[in-house]
Design a protein around this motif. Structure first.
Motif, PDB file in Angstrom:
ATOM      1  N   ASP A 108       0.784  -1.250   0.073  1.00 10.83           N
ATOM      2  CA  ASP A 108       0.064  -0.127  -0.052  1.00 10.83           C
ATOM      3  C   ASP A 108       1.009   1.228  -0.017  1.00 10.83           C
ATOM      4  OD1 ASP A 108      -2.447   1.423  -0.094  1.00 10.83           O
ATOM      5  OD2 ASP A 108      -2.823   0.998   2.238  1.00 10.83           O
ATOM      6  N   ASN A 109       0.513   2.220  -0.733  1.00 16.25           N
ATOM      7  CA  ASN A 109       1.657   3.262  -1.133  1.00 16.25           C
ATOM      8  C   ASN A 109       2.204   3.840   0.268  1.00 16.25           C
ATOM      9  OD1 ASN A 109       0.341   6.219  -0.826  1.00 16.25           O
ATOM     10  ND2 ASN A 109      -0.931   5.008  -2.045  1.00 16.25           N
ATOM     11  N   PRO A 110       1.308   4.271   1.285  1.00 15.64           N
ATOM     12  CA  PRO A 110       1.765   4.565   2.363  1.00 15.64           C
ATOM     13  C   PRO A 110       2.981   3.960   3.270  1.00 15.64           C
ATOM     14  CG  PRO A 110      -0.443   4.896   2.621  1.00 15.64           C
ATOM     15  CD  PRO A 110      -0.156   3.879   1.296  1.00 15.64           C
ATOM     16  N   ASP A 111       2.907   2.703   2.904  1.00 15.71           N
ATOM     17  CA  ASP A 111       3.943   1.660   3.285  1.00 15.71           C
ATOM     18  C   ASP A 111       5.217   1.804   2.813  1.00 15.71           C
ATOM     19  OD1 ASP A 111       1.852   1.095   5.489  1.00 15.71           O
ATOM     20  OD2 ASP A 111       1.308  -0.801   4.235  1.00 15.71           O
ATOM     21  N   LEU A 112       5.239   2.329   1.678  1.00 21.42           N
ATOM     22  CA  LEU A 112       6.663   2.095   0.958  1.00 21.42           C
ATOM     23  C   LEU A 112       7.781   2.943   1.640  1.00 21.42           C
ATOM     24  CD1 LEU A 112       7.564   2.197  -2.600  1.00 21.42           C
ATOM     25  CD2 LEU A 112       8.533   3.831  -1.247  1.00 21.42           C
ATOM     26  N   GLN A 113       7.481   3.987   2.315  1.00 21.77           N
ATOM     27  CA  GLN A 113       8.376   4.623   3.179  1.00 21.77           C
ATOM     28  C   GLN A 113       9.205   3.856   4.134  1.00 21.77           C
ATOM     29  OE1 GLN A 113       9.257   8.324   2.921  1.00 21.77           O
ATOM     30  NE2 GLN A 113       8.123   8.713   0.991  1.00 21.77           N
ATOM     31  N   GLN A 114       8.372   3.232   4.891  1.00 21.79           N
ATOM     32  CA  GLN A 114       8.387   2.563   6.114  1.00 21.79           C
ATOM     33  C   GLN A 114       9.373   1.181   5.684  1.00 21.79           C
ATOM     34  OE1 GLN A 114       5.608   0.577   8.009  1.00 21.79           O
ATOM     35  NE2 GLN A 114       6.648  -0.348   9.705  1.00 21.79           N
ATOM     36  N   GLY A 382       6.836  11.495   5.408  1.00 26.23           N
ATOM     37  CA  GLY A 382       7.303  10.261   5.310  1.00 26.23           C
ATOM     38  C   GLY A 382       7.055   9.432   6.311  1.00 26.23           C
ATOM     39  N   VAL A 383       7.833   8.810   7.078  1.00 26.37           N
ATOM     40  CA  VAL A 383       7.517   7.842   7.935  1.00 26.37           C
ATOM     41  C   VAL A 383       6.663   8.262   9.260  1.00 26.37           C
ATOM     42  CG1 VAL A 383       9.243   6.279   7.190  1.00 26.37           C
ATOM     43  CG2 VAL A 383       9.922   7.631   9.024  1.00 26.37           C
ATOM     44  N   ARG A 384       6.895   9.534   9.416  1.00 27.02           N
ATOM     45  CA  ARG A 384       5.895  10.275  10.362  1.00 27.02           C
ATOM     46  C   ARG A 384       4.379  10.268  10.076  1.00 27.02           C
ATOM     47  NH1 ARG A 384       7.204  14.865  12.087  1.00 27.02           N
ATOM     48  NH2 ARG A 384       8.529  15.435  10.192  1.00 27.02           N
ATOM     49  N   TRP A 385       4.206  10.145   8.960  1.00 22.02           N
ATOM     50  CA  TRP A 385       2.652  10.149   8.510  1.00 22.02           C
ATOM     51  C   TRP A 385       1.748   9.568   9.546  1.00 22.02           C
ATOM     52  CZ3 TRP A 385      -1.223  12.615   6.705  1.00 22.02           C
ATOM     53  CH2 TRP A 385      -2.557  12.085   6.766  1.00 22.02           C
TER      54      TRP A 385
END
Length: 420
Positions: A108-114, A382-385
């Motif tokens: 899922d695109n919000p997970d890519l950063q992590q 980024g990962v703080r979203w």
């Protein structure tokens, strides 16, 4: 974390024909060699593995067909595994630590950063994959520390659905601004029916639905305690207080909102294109879709970008990585993404393809228009979203229940967003 915006299983109207899938891009870059592939006695790679969260039977089969077709163009068999959405990231993190990641990984695109932050993914420029023509928000969602780690063949966002018959009988035009939305919702409200519905529940899904109102008014997740954010939240408070929107939105999911719309208990709703197949099946329902109303006439709504990206994880085999990259390139070929969009009621990620698609499928035009200006949720933080998203849905709950004013609720939201 809770899956924020991944829609329920999307059932497309058309079946994807494997024969039309073509690979137009040839992966280059890292030289492999010497690595053996599964089922090969000569050192060539004959199969690769893929992991996703498409556990719905229909959706699993649809994506399996797409992966298989792209595999054939590349000369490999793709062994697809699907796990529940909530299990994907824990599994990926465990596999990353044990060096057992699949060759091709959907996120899922919000997970890519992590995941990219862990070093588990390879940058796509290594393989010479063409990323030209993609909307800016799509590339932003797939980028970490300046490098592109994934690409999405198709994406989604949200818009305003409306019941054509109800608006016509009430003499109400499709609202384009916040003022028009409040007026229309009030005129459409009557016993047994609300004028407007959203998902305002205490999950990332509630945050997702609020973002177009926050962002289109100049609000920002980096600084939530602002007049712009408070004005956006006040709009939702006013709709509930006036009786134009049910207080039950505090508990509704996007699926619940759609059920209310289909049942005639709300005249308008905010939702995504994954609901279209269900709306088309509802007898006697005449619906339309338009961009989400904006604060002032002439503004462009800024909506959140949903959808899944495909990535190539780190592995000991360069040859397997290159084969996986070629399958990824095939999924993002213009012909393939158009077929996927038609099947899933999503938007092709290349802008030129999306424009043609909007002409062919008018019900998707509002979504195509919105995707061009859509933003990645992780684009600013980024990962703080996730912390900011938690603060936002907490503020929504507090303000809509009357526990706090929008200003007070957003001040608390900012504290959550910046907490260690």
């Amino acid at each position: 974390m809770i899956r924020p915006t991944r829609p329920p299983a999307r059932r497309g109207a058309a079946r994807l024909g494997a024969g039309i899938l073509t690979l137009a891009l040839v992966a280059t870059g890292c030289g492999g060699g010497g690595e053996t592939g599964a089922g090969s006695a000569t050192g060539t790679v004959t199969s690769i593995t893929a992991l996703d969260y498409y556990t719905d039977t229909t959706e699993h089969a649809q994506w399996g067909a797409s992966l298989a077709a792209c595999g054939r163009t590349v000369g490999v068999t793709v062994e697809q595994t699907s796990v529940p959405g909530a299990s994907l990231i824990p599994r990926v993190l465990q596999q990353a630590s044990s060096r057992t990641l699949p060759d091709l990984l959907m996120l899922d695109n919000p997970d890519l950063q992590q995941i990219a932050q862990t070093g588990a993914l390879t940058p796509l420029d290594r393989y010479g994959i063409d990323s030209s023509g993609f909307a800016r928000g799509i590339l932003s969602a797939s980028t970490y520390d300046g490098k592109l780690y994934g690409l999405a063949p198709d994406v989604n966002t949200i818009a305003l659905f409306y019941n054509k018959d109800m608006l016509a009988r009430a003499g109400v035009a499709v609202p384009r601004t916040w003022a028009e939305l409040k007026t229309a919702a009030a005129r459409l409200t009557r016993p047994g029916r609300y004028g407007m519905a959203v998902d305002a529940n205490a999950t990332f899904e509630g945050t997702w639905q609020f973002l177009p109102f926050l962002w289109s008014n100049g609000g920002d997740e980096k600084a939530l305690a602002t007049p712009q954010a408070a004005q956006a939240l006040q709009l939702w408070v006013d709709l509930v207080k006036s009786g134009s929107m049910s207080a039950s939105v505090l508990n509704w999911t996007q699926s619940d909102v759609s059920d209310q719309f289909v049942a005639g208990r709300t005249a308008m709703m905010v939702n995504g294109p994954w609901r279209i197949s269900d709306l088309n099946e509802a007898k006697g329902l005449h619906w339309g879709v338009a961009p989400i109303p904006v604060p002032q006439a002439g503004q462009t709504p800024v909506t959140p970008l949903g959808g899944e990206v495909w990535t190539v994880p780190q592995s000991a085999s360069r040859a397997r990585q290159e084969k996986a990259a070629k399958v990824l390139a095939c999924l993002n070929d213009s012909t393939t993404m158009l077929a996927l969009a038609r099947e899933h009621f999503t938007v092709p990620s290349r802008s030129a393809v999306a424009s043609r698609y909007a002409e062919q499928v008018p019900s998707m035009a509002a979504f195509v228009q919105s995707v061009e200006a859509a933003r990645a949720r992780t684009g600013e933080l980024g990962v703080r979203w996730p912390q900011a998203a938690t603060g936002i849905y907490t503020a929504i709950q507090s303000a809509l229940t009357g526990e706090q004013t929008p200003e007070e609720a957003l001040t608390h939201a900012q504290q959550i967003a910046t907490s260690p």
